[in-house]
Design a protein around this motif. Structure first.
Motif, PDB file in Angstrom:
ATOM      1  N   THR A 102    -118.440  24.605 -22.016  1.00 38.95           N
ATOM      2  CA  THR A 102    -119.689  23.925 -22.349  1.00 38.95           C
ATOM      3  C   THR A 102    -120.376  24.568 -23.541  1.00 38.95           C
ATOM      4  O   THR A 102    -120.858  23.876 -24.445  1.00 38.95           O
ATOM      5  N   ARG A 103    -120.424  25.894 -23.572  1.00 40.06           N
ATOM      6  CA  ARG A 103    -121.050  26.576 -24.707  1.00 40.06           C
ATOM      7  C   ARG A 103    -120.289  26.294 -25.998  1.00 40.06           C
ATOM      8  O   ARG A 103    -120.891  26.110 -27.064  1.00 40.06           O
ATOM      9  N   THR A 104    -118.969  26.277 -25.925  1.00 41.87           N
ATOM     10  CA  THR A 104    -118.164  26.019 -27.115  1.00 41.87           C
ATOM     11  C   THR A 104    -118.419  24.606 -27.638  1.00 41.87           C
ATOM     12  O   THR A 104    -118.523  24.387 -28.848  1.00 41.87           O
ATOM     13  N   PHE A 105    -118.540  23.649 -26.724  1.00 39.05           N
ATOM     14  CA  PHE A 105    -118.856  22.285 -27.139  1.00 39.05           C
ATOM     15  C   PHE A 105    -120.206  22.243 -27.861  1.00 39.05           C
ATOM     16  O   PHE A 105    -120.328  21.661 -28.946  1.00 39.05           O
ATOM     17  N   LEU A 106    -121.235  22.838 -27.266  1.00 39.75           N
ATOM     18  CA  LEU A 106    -122.568  22.794 -27.865  1.00 39.75           C
ATOM     19  C   LEU A 106    -122.589  23.439 -29.242  1.00 39.75           C
ATOM     20  O   LEU A 106    -123.213  22.925 -30.180  1.00 39.75           O
ATOM     21  N   ARG A 107    -121.894  24.557 -29.370  1.00 39.39           N
ATOM     22  CA  ARG A 107    -121.871  25.245 -30.669  1.00 39.39           C
ATOM     23  C   ARG A 107    -121.102  24.430 -31.704  1.00 39.39           C
ATOM     24  O   ARG A 107    -121.532  24.290 -32.850  1.00 39.39           O
ATOM     25  N   ARG A 129    -132.600  24.767 -19.182  1.00 37.42           N
ATOM     26  CA  ARG A 129    -131.628  25.412 -18.307  1.00 37.42           C
ATOM     27  C   ARG A 129    -130.563  24.392 -17.918  1.00 37.42           C
ATOM     28  O   ARG A 129    -130.887  23.379 -17.287  1.00 37.42           O
ATOM     29  N   LEU A 130    -129.327  24.675 -18.288  1.00 32.38           N
ATOM     30  CA  LEU A 130    -128.210  23.801 -17.955  1.00 32.38           C
ATOM     31  C   LEU A 130    -127.274  24.545 -17.019  1.00 32.38           C
ATOM     32  O   LEU A 130    -126.806  25.635 -17.347  1.00 32.38           O
ATOM     33  N   TYR A 131    -127.019  23.981 -15.855  1.00 37.00           N
ATOM     34  CA  TYR A 131    -126.159  24.632 -14.874  1.00 37.00           C
ATOM     35  C   TYR A 131    -124.887  23.813 -14.688  1.00 37.00           C
ATOM     36  O   TYR A 131    -124.941  22.594 -14.491  1.00 37.00           O
ATOM     37  N   VAL A 132    -123.735  24.489 -14.754  1.00 36.64           N
ATOM     38  CA  VAL A 132    -122.444  23.848 -14.536  1.00 36.64           C
ATOM     39  C   VAL A 132    -121.910  24.310 -13.187  1.00 36.64           C
ATOM     40  O   VAL A 132    -121.732  25.513 -12.960  1.00 36.64           O
ATOM     41  N   VAL A 133    -121.674  23.368 -12.298  1.00 37.66           N
ATOM     42  CA  VAL A 133    -121.175  23.676 -10.960  1.00 37.66           C
ATOM     43  C   VAL A 133    -119.743  23.178 -10.836  1.00 37.66           C
ATOM     44  O   VAL A 133    -119.388  22.142 -11.415  1.00 37.66           O
ATOM     45  N   ARG A 134    -118.921  23.928 -10.115  1.00 33.96           N
ATOM     46  CA  ARG A 134    -117.522  23.564  -9.923  1.00 33.96           C
ATOM     47  C   ARG A 134    -117.178  23.694  -8.439  1.00 33.96           C
ATOM     48  O   ARG A 134    -117.716  24.548  -7.736  1.00 33.96           O
ATOM     49  N   HIS A 135    -116.267  22.847  -7.972  1.00 37.21           N
ATOM     50  CA  HIS A 135    -115.868  22.871  -6.577  1.00 37.21           C
ATOM     51  C   HIS A 135    -115.464  24.294  -6.175  1.00 37.21           C
ATOM     52  O   HIS A 135    -114.745  24.970  -6.915  1.00 37.21           O
ATOM     53  N   PRO A 136    -115.910  24.770  -5.002  1.00 38.86           N
ATOM     54  CA  PRO A 136    -115.639  26.171  -4.642  1.00 38.86           C
ATOM     55  C   PRO A 136    -114.149  26.520  -4.612  1.00 38.86           C
ATOM     56  O   PRO A 136    -113.773  27.637  -5.001  1.00 38.86           O
ATOM     57  N   LEU A 137    -113.289  25.614  -4.188  1.00 41.05           N
ATOM     58  CA  LEU A 137    -111.865  25.940  -4.168  1.00 41.05           C
ATOM     59  C   LEU A 137    -111.274  25.975  -5.572  1.00 41.05           C
ATOM     60  O   LEU A 137    -110.343  26.739  -5.841  1.00 41.05           O
ATOM     61  N   ASP A 138    -111.808  25.162  -6.488  1.00 43.00           N
ATOM     62  CA  ASP A 138    -111.402  25.268  -7.893  1.00 43.00           C
ATOM     63  C   ASP A 138    -111.803  26.633  -8.450  1.00 43.00           C
ATOM     64  O   ASP A 138    -111.068  27.253  -9.224  1.00 43.00           O
TER      65      ASP A 138
END
Length: 298
Positions: free
Chosen positions: A58-63, A142-151
């Motif tokens: 996500t940071r790489t995309f924004l930059r 504030r941007l939060y990225v959430v991912r499935h716990p098993l991932d």
């Protein structure tokens, strides 16, 4: 079965403390900025996540979007030296749980902010459980990225054990039967043992950043970003009431895709075939509040 303690594969390059923790506000920032010799605005977009959840992507995309840059290499070729040189060309801040601003750069003058959402902003990564109360950077979004716990578990095991097990760390753990201990430990701790001390559990982390009773962050699911990145990142700009150029965003996806290290599907679906029915039920019970909130299944 007790899970073996993972060893961190790569050295932590974020070692140069540029701005120590300080009282928030213009005076505190200016003092720290002068001491470090960096010319940055002091305002930031905080990109937060539990480790191994798509923060760097996500940071790489924004930059890349802000700087209008595109890769001049094959993004799929991880052995191309030009790939790593490109990814290291743009530096950003990382905020640790103590509120210190650190970065992999060797000189504070190399830290820059970018024009994003119509203002100068530092792109600031953090894995802290919440934005630290003492930090010289002021997060205007504030941007939060959430991912499935098993991932998250699958990606973490691949990352933390790749030096010991090689590129197929997860496959090696499954083949040996050791995966059961890591799964049990992950369920018991509600997160990855290696990240417990600095960042807390996965469950507490995602709850702390997205709890509507607190200063909730705008959140995106990693899985949704992977499926439709332009649309999902466009929602961030809409939330900031800022224009969004879809063509420029499509170009910026090249650098973002270059930093992905584990494909979607090698986590939940991949481990889903390995977990016993008992483990699945215990995982559902352990992560129940977040599973419902983010529409995840185990």
């Amino acid at each position: 079965m007790t899970a073996p303690r993972p060893t961190k594969a790569a050295s932590n390059r974020e070692t140069a403390v540029l701005f120590p923790a300080a009282s928030a506000g213009p005076a505190g920032f200016e003092a720290a900025r002068r001491a470090a010799g960096a010319d940055i605005s002091g305002q930031a977009i905080a990109v937060a996540s539990y480790p191994r959840s798509g923060n760097k992507m996500t940071r790489t995309f924004l930059r890349a979007y802000a700087l209008h840059v595109q890769p001049e290499f094959d993004v799929e070729n991880h052995d191309d030296p030009a790939r790593q040189a490109f990814l290291n060309a743009y530096f950003e801040a990382a905020v640790n749980p103590r509120g210190e601003v650190v970065s992999s750069v060797t000189s504070a003058r190399e830290l820059t902010d970018v024009s994003l959402f119509g203002r100068r902003l530092v792109i600031a990564k953090t894995h802290a459980a919440r934005w630290p109360g003492k930090c010289v950077l002021d997060p205007v979004f504030r941007l939060y990225v959430v991912r499935h716990p098993l991932d998250v578990l699958a990606s973490s095991l691949n990352f933390l054990m790749r030096r010991e097990r090689g590129g197929g760390a997860l496959d090696a753990l499954i083949a040996s039967g050791e995966i059961a201990g890591h799964v049990d430990d992950f369920i018991t701790r509600r997160g990855v043992a290696h990240y417990q001390r600095p960042f807390g559990s996965w469950l507490d982390h995602v709850t702390g950043w997205t709890d509507a009773d607190g200063e909730a962050a705008f959140w995106l699911r990693y899985e949704d970003i992977v499926r439709d990145p332009v649309a999902k990142y466009g929602r961030v700009f809409a939330a900031m009431d800022a224009p969004f150029d879809r063509e420029a965003a499509q170009v910026a996806l090249g650098p973002a895709n270059a930093v992905t290290e584990i494909e979607l599907g090698r986590g939940r679906d991949y481990l889903g075939a390995v977990l016993t029915e008992d483990q699945k039920q215990r995982a559902r019970d352990a992560f129940a509040p977040a599973l419902e909130r983010f529409d995840y299944e185990i």
